[in-house]
Write a protein that holds these residues in place. Structure first.
Motif, PDB file in Angstrom:
ATOM      1  N   PRO A   1       0.816  -1.222   0.000  1.00  0.00           N
ATOM      2  CA  PRO A   1       0.000   0.000   0.000  1.00  0.00           C
ATOM      3  C   PRO A   1       0.851   1.274   0.000  1.00  0.00           C
ATOM      4  N   GLU A   2       0.448   2.206  -0.841  1.00  0.00           N
ATOM      5  CA  GLU A   2       1.086   3.517  -0.885  1.00  0.00           C
ATOM      6  C   GLU A   2       0.211   4.574  -0.228  1.00  0.00           C
ATOM      7  N   GLN A   3      -1.100   4.424  -0.448  1.00  0.00           N
ATOM      8  CA  GLN A   3      -2.043   5.400   0.103  1.00  0.00           C
ATOM      9  C   GLN A   3      -3.425   4.767   0.169  1.00  0.00           C
ATOM     10  N   THR A   4      -4.185   5.157   1.169  1.00  0.00           N
ATOM     11  CA  THR A   4      -5.552   4.672   1.324  1.00  0.00           C
ATOM     12  C   THR A   4      -6.474   5.865   1.481  1.00  0.00           C
ATOM     13  N   ALA A   5      -7.618   5.809   0.765  1.00  0.00           N
ATOM     14  CA  ALA A   5      -8.625   6.854   0.871  1.00  0.00           C
ATOM     15  C   ALA A   5      -9.970   6.205   1.153  1.00  0.00           C
ATOM     16  N   VAL A   6     -10.667   6.725   2.163  1.00  0.00           N
ATOM     17  CA  VAL A   6     -11.987   6.213   2.531  1.00  0.00           C
ATOM     18  C   VAL A   6     -12.965   7.380   2.490  1.00  0.00           C
ATOM     19  N   THR A   7     -14.125   7.141   1.861  1.00  0.00           N
ATOM     20  CA  THR A   7     -15.083   8.232   1.707  1.00  0.00           C
ATOM     21  C   THR A   7     -16.514   7.757   1.878  1.00  0.00           C
ATOM     22  N   ASP A   8     -17.349   8.684   2.350  1.00  0.00           N
ATOM     23  CA  ASP A   8     -18.787   8.443   2.409  1.00  0.00           C
ATOM     24  C   ASP A   8     -19.497   9.276   1.343  1.00  0.00           C
ATOM     25  N   LYS A   9     -18.779   9.683   0.322  1.00  0.00           N
ATOM     26  CA  LYS A   9     -19.258  10.511  -0.785  1.00  0.00           C
ATOM     27  C   LYS A   9     -19.588  11.943  -0.328  1.00  0.00           C
ATOM     28  N   LYS A  10     -19.173  12.270   0.893  1.00  0.00           N
ATOM     29  CA  LYS A  10     -19.288  13.651   1.374  1.00  0.00           C
ATOM     30  C   LYS A  10     -17.902  14.191   1.696  1.00  0.00           C
ATOM     31  N   ASN A  11     -17.178  13.424   2.508  1.00  0.00           N
ATOM     32  CA  ASN A  11     -15.793  13.744   2.828  1.00  0.00           C
ATOM     33  C   ASN A  11     -14.931  12.545   2.487  1.00  0.00           C
ATOM     34  N   ILE A  12     -13.653  12.801   2.255  1.00  0.00           N
ATOM     35  CA  ILE A  12     -12.730  11.721   1.974  1.00  0.00           C
ATOM     36  C   ILE A  12     -11.524  11.877   2.896  1.00  0.00           C
TER      37      ILE A  12
ATOM     38  N   HIS B   1      -3.246   9.153   9.480  1.00  0.00           N
ATOM     39  CA  HIS B   1      -4.089  10.157   8.833  1.00  0.00           C
ATOM     40  C   HIS B   1      -3.226  11.241   8.206  1.00  0.00           C
ATOM     41  N   VAL B   2      -3.526  11.562   6.961  1.00  0.00           N
ATOM     42  CA  VAL B   2      -2.782  12.594   6.238  1.00  0.00           C
ATOM     43  C   VAL B   2      -3.616  13.850   6.088  1.00  0.00           C
ATOM     44  N   THR B   3      -4.834  13.705   5.565  1.00  0.00           N
ATOM     45  CA  THR B   3      -5.682  14.866   5.357  1.00  0.00           C
ATOM     46  C   THR B   3      -7.122  14.445   5.169  1.00  0.00           C
ATOM     47  N   THR B   4      -8.032  15.374   5.297  1.00  0.00           N
ATOM     48  CA  THR B   4      -9.454  15.172   5.019  1.00  0.00           C
ATOM     49  C   THR B   4      -9.877  16.226   4.013  1.00  0.00           C
ATOM     50  N   LEU B   5     -10.547  15.769   2.955  1.00  0.00           N
ATOM     51  CA  LEU B   5     -10.939  16.664   1.865  1.00  0.00           C
ATOM     52  C   LEU B   5     -12.429  16.538   1.598  1.00  0.00           C
ATOM     53  N   SER B   6     -12.948  17.533   0.916  1.00  0.00           N
ATOM     54  CA  SER B   6     -14.312  17.433   0.399  1.00  0.00           C
ATOM     55  C   SER B   6     -14.313  16.407  -0.737  1.00  0.00           C
ATOM     56  N   TRP B   7     -15.302  15.510  -0.698  1.00  0.00           N
ATOM     57  CA  TRP B   7     -15.412  14.496  -1.758  1.00  0.00           C
ATOM     58  C   TRP B   7     -15.526  15.139  -3.128  1.00  0.00           C
ATOM     59  N   ALA B   8     -16.358  16.161  -3.238  1.00  0.00           N
ATOM     60  CA  ALA B   8     -16.560  16.816  -4.532  1.00  0.00           C
ATOM     61  C   ALA B   8     -15.265  17.428  -5.044  1.00  0.00           C
ATOM     62  N   ASP B   9     -14.499  18.088  -4.147  1.00  0.00           N
ATOM     63  CA  ASP B   9     -13.243  18.705  -4.582  1.00  0.00           C
ATOM     64  C   ASP B   9     -12.230  17.641  -5.001  1.00  0.00           C
ATOM     65  N   TRP B  10     -12.150  16.555  -4.228  1.00  0.00           N
ATOM     66  CA  TRP B  10     -11.197  15.498  -4.560  1.00  0.00           C
ATOM     67  C   TRP B  10     -11.554  14.824  -5.875  1.00  0.00           C
ATOM     68  N   GLN B  11     -12.836  14.552  -6.070  1.00  0.00           N
ATOM     69  CA  GLN B  11     -13.258  13.848  -7.277  1.00  0.00           C
ATOM     70  C   GLN B  11     -13.007  14.675  -8.532  1.00  0.00           C
ATOM     71  N   GLN B  12     -13.174  16.003  -8.400  1.00  0.00           N
ATOM     72  CA  GLN B  12     -12.944  16.854  -9.562  1.00  0.00           C
ATOM     73  C   GLN B  12     -11.503  16.770 -10.043  1.00  0.00           C
ATOM     74  N   GLY B  13     -10.593  16.437  -9.160  1.00  0.00           N
ATOM     75  CA  GLY B  13      -9.186  16.336  -9.544  1.00  0.00           C
ATOM     76  C   GLY B  13      -8.798  14.992 -10.118  1.00  0.00           C
TER      77      GLY B  13
ATOM     78  N   LEU C   1     -14.692   5.954 -12.394  1.00  0.00           N
ATOM     79  CA  LEU C   1     -14.195   4.795 -11.673  1.00  0.00           C
ATOM     80  C   LEU C   1     -14.743   4.744 -10.251  1.00  0.00           C
ATOM     81  N   PHE C   2     -15.132   5.907  -9.714  1.00  0.00           N
ATOM     82  CA  PHE C   2     -15.604   5.975  -8.326  1.00  0.00           C
ATOM     83  C   PHE C   2     -17.114   6.194  -8.235  1.00  0.00           C
ATOM     84  N   ASP C   3     -17.818   6.019  -9.354  1.00  0.00           N
ATOM     85  CA  ASP C   3     -19.261   6.303  -9.381  1.00  0.00           C
ATOM     86  C   ASP C   3     -20.125   5.067  -9.183  1.00  0.00           C
ATOM     87  N   PHE C   4     -19.559   3.987  -8.674  1.00  0.00           N
ATOM     88  CA  PHE C   4     -20.394   2.809  -8.410  1.00  0.00           C
ATOM     89  C   PHE C   4     -21.471   3.179  -7.402  1.00  0.00           C
ATOM     90  N   GLY C   5     -22.689   2.711  -7.687  1.00  0.00           N
ATOM     91  CA  GLY C   5     -23.828   3.097  -6.868  1.00  0.00           C
ATOM     92  C   GLY C   5     -24.459   4.397  -7.312  1.00  0.00           C
TER      93      GLY C   5
END
Length: 255
Positions: free
Chosen positions: A132-143, A152-164, A170-174
């Motif tokens: 593992p190099e990095q792990t990201a866990v999200t509830d589609k609100k925060n990541i 823990h490295v950082t917490t981001l807005s899901w929308a901001d992270w996804q835009q990048g 690939l992350f739109d399942f469901g």
């Protein structure tokens, strides 16, 4: 009296001579050989009845290959939407490459796990050795992002992270129903093994999103996005659908 006796003796002698000639073995005529002599008539030999050859069992004909039906873009889109209703769990590996003008600029691989009931998604990026190099866990609100050691490295807005992300699908399942509804759909190609659904946005930035669907169950196998000269492709491997995930997969993110 003598003349009468002579008349009787002559026919008798002639008969005796003729009988003597018939008792002598016959000699072949001049020029005749035993081989050229016609064979003596023989009694006909009764031929044995010919037994019919045993019938070979008929060779089994291979079952006809069932061809997949030709579907319209709308039908393929509906098959994709069905996964919004029936996908409860997902675990898959992926390999993603990004190329610009035909030159590869990045390559990554990892695993993705999704739990519909809790609306949680976990993305693990791995190095070439599978560590593992990095792990990201999200509830589609925060990541929440963790390093390779789980810190823990950082917490981001899901929308901001996804835009990048170069390949957001690939992350739109469901969330495939909303994804499809934002796009125009067309059939790019289809064979008996796979069908490629081409999506183009109804508004906003222009790009082409290609979803390669398995003809077995119409689940995505490859997700490719083309934006001008940039092409990002993610291939899904070892995909397991609706197999429950371990309770520790998301590390208590939702508690």
């Amino acid at each position: 009296m003598k003349p009468s006796i002579n008349k009787l003796l002559f026919p008798l002698c002639a008969a005796l001579a003729l009988a003597a000639c018939s008792d002598k073995p016959q000699t072949p005529a001049e020029g005749e050989t035993p081989a050229s002599r016609p064979p003596a008539a023989q009694a006909p030999v009764q031929a044995e009845p010919v037994k019919p050859a045993p019938k070979k069992p008929a060779a089994k004909q291979p079952a006809p290959v069932k061809k997949a039906p030709v579907l319209t873009a709308q039908q393929l889109a509906e098959e994709l939407k069905k996964w919004d209703k029936k996908l409860n769990f997902l675990s898959t590996s992926f390999e993603q490459t990004t190329a610009y003008d035909g030159v590869q600029v990045s390559r990554s691989n990892g695993t993705l796990r999704y739990d519909r009931a809790r609306n949680l998604l976990r993305l693990d990026t791995l190095d070439p050795d599978g560590n593992p190099e990095q792990t990201a866990v999200t509830d589609k609100k925060n990541i929440v992002v963790f390093d390779e050691s789980g810190r823990h490295v950082t917490t981001l807005s899901w929308a901001d992270w996804q835009q990048g992300q170069p390949n957001q699908a690939l992350f739109d399942f469901g969330n495939y129903t909303a994804l499809v509804d934002r796009h125009h759909a067309a059939v790019d190609s289809q064979t008996d093994k796979e069908a490629v659904l081409k999506l183009t946005p109804k508004e906003g930035e222009e790009y082409q999103l290609y979803l390669t669907l398995s003809r077995q169950d119409y689940f995505p196998q490859t997700i490719t996005i083309v934006s001008e000269l940039m092409v990002t492709r993610a291939d899904l491997k070892d995909t397991r659908k609706n197999e429950p995930l371990g309770t520790d997969v998301f590390g208590g993110f939702d508690k």
